[in-house]
Design an enzyme around this catalytic site. Structure first.
Site, PDB file in Angstrom:
ATOM      1  N   CYS A 119     -10.170  -5.150   0.331  1.00  0.00           N
ATOM      2  CA  CYS A 119     -11.329  -4.182   0.419  1.00  0.00           C
ATOM      3  C   CYS A 119     -12.217  -4.353  -0.648  1.00  0.00           C
ATOM      4  O   CYS A 119     -11.942  -5.262  -1.763  1.00  0.00           O
ATOM      5  CB  CYS A 119     -10.808  -2.695   0.761  1.00  0.00           C
ATOM      6  SG  CYS A 119     -10.092  -2.180  -0.841  1.00  0.00           S
ATOM      7  N   CYS A 179      -4.029   0.466  -2.447  1.00  0.00           N
ATOM      8  CA  CYS A 179      -4.002  -0.828  -1.750  1.00  0.00           C
ATOM      9  C   CYS A 179      -2.660  -1.651  -2.328  1.00  0.00           C
ATOM     10  O   CYS A 179      -2.625  -1.465  -3.619  1.00  0.00           O
ATOM     11  CB  CYS A 179      -5.279  -1.452  -1.680  1.00  0.00           C
ATOM     12  SG  CYS A 179      -6.641  -0.596  -0.913  1.00  0.00           S
ATOM     13  N   CYS A 209     -10.581  -3.612  -4.149  1.00  0.00           N
ATOM     14  CA  CYS A 209      -9.697  -4.558  -4.648  1.00  0.00           C
ATOM     15  C   CYS A 209     -10.360  -5.713  -5.121  1.00  0.00           C
ATOM     16  O   CYS A 209      -9.873  -6.201  -6.187  1.00  0.00           O
ATOM     17  CB  CYS A 209      -8.550  -4.896  -3.695  1.00  0.00           C
ATOM     18  SG  CYS A 209      -7.539  -3.675  -3.341  1.00  0.00           S
ATOM     19  N   ASN A 230       0.663  -1.419   0.014  1.00  0.00           N
ATOM     20  CA  ASN A 230      -0.008  -0.007   0.103  1.00  0.00           C
ATOM     21  C   ASN A 230       0.772   1.237   0.196  1.00  0.00           C
ATOM     22  O   ASN A 230       1.820   1.416   0.594  1.00  0.00           O
ATOM     23  CB  ASN A 230      -1.123   0.088   1.250  1.00  0.00           C
ATOM     24  CG  ASN A 230      -0.583  -0.271   2.378  1.00  0.00           C
ATOM     25  OD1 ASN A 230       0.653  -0.743   2.718  1.00  0.00           O
ATOM     26  ND2 ASN A 230      -1.117   0.307   3.601  1.00  0.00           N
ATOM     27  N   GLU A 285      -2.832  -4.623  -3.036  1.00  0.00           N
ATOM     28  CA  GLU A 285      -3.569  -5.649  -3.895  1.00  0.00           C
ATOM     29  C   GLU A 285      -3.661  -5.291  -5.339  1.00  0.00           C
ATOM     30  O   GLU A 285      -2.965  -5.510  -6.318  1.00  0.00           O
ATOM     31  CB  GLU A 285      -4.823  -6.112  -3.629  1.00  0.00           C
ATOM     32  CG  GLU A 285      -4.934  -6.994  -2.280  1.00  0.00           C
ATOM     33  CD  GLU A 285      -5.326  -6.086  -1.014  1.00  0.00           C
ATOM     34  OE1 GLU A 285      -4.773  -5.063  -1.128  1.00  0.00           O
ATOM     35  OE2 GLU A 285      -5.997  -6.299  -0.418  1.00  0.00           O
TER      36      GLU A 285
END
Ligand SMILES: [Zn+2]
Length: 165
Positions: free
Chosen positions: A113, A74, A116, A63, A76
């Site tokens: 999240c 983020c 993502c 992140n 991911e």
């Protein structure tokens, strides 16, 4: 007339990431390494992701926060943007996620999240390939066969195409 429907899915839970197979273990290890590189001065919540591509290549992401909060990204999506940018013909097949506060990794697994999930699910759809999720915590690790399990009734390109004027 109405019909009640339900959605459910199964997933695997491990007591420790050391119980994972070698490939998944390596991914969690890489995600943990990436978490240490996070730029998270505002939340102090450092996240690392490791994407495995079909060829076996591992792509790390972390992140990256920003003083203008929505400008942050983020781990991911950071990792997936990297894989799409640098390995466009090599499809992602799995992603591992690890998170830490200060110097400790979280006890519980941290899931992606909503943003993502949406992005990982689109990668699955456009590549026609499931992306396994390996969510790691110190006390347990959760393995989910595909991200779309976490995004039932997802909005995707089919909704756009079928509703264009
Ligand atoms: Zn996210």
């Amino acid at each position: 007339m109405s019909t009640t429907k339900s959605i459910s899915f199964s997933y695997k839970e491990f007591d420790n990431y050391e119980e994972l197979g070698t490939d998944d273990y390596d991914m969690v290890y890489a995600a943990r390494e990436a978490a240490r590189n996070a730029y998270a001065p505002y939340s102090g919540f450092r996240v690392g992701a490791a994407v495995r591509l079909e060829s076996g290549v591992l792509i790390r992401g972390t992140n990256v926060e920003n003083a203008a909060f929505p400008s942050g990204i983020c781990a991911e999506r950071s990792a997936l943007s990297n894989s799409v940018s640098n390995h466009p013909d090599d499809k992602p097949v799995a992603i591992a996620i690890a998170a830490m506060t200060e110097e400790e990794f979280t006890d519980e697994p941290v899931p992606p999240c909503g943003n993502c999930r949406q992005v990982i699910a689109e990668e699955e759809l456009r590549n026609g390939k499931q992306i396994r999720l390996i969510l790691s915590g110190k006390k347990k690790v959760i393995v989910i066969d595909k991200c779309s399990n976490l995004l039932p009734l997802q909005f995707n390109k089919n909704n756009l195409i079928s509703n264009l004027p």
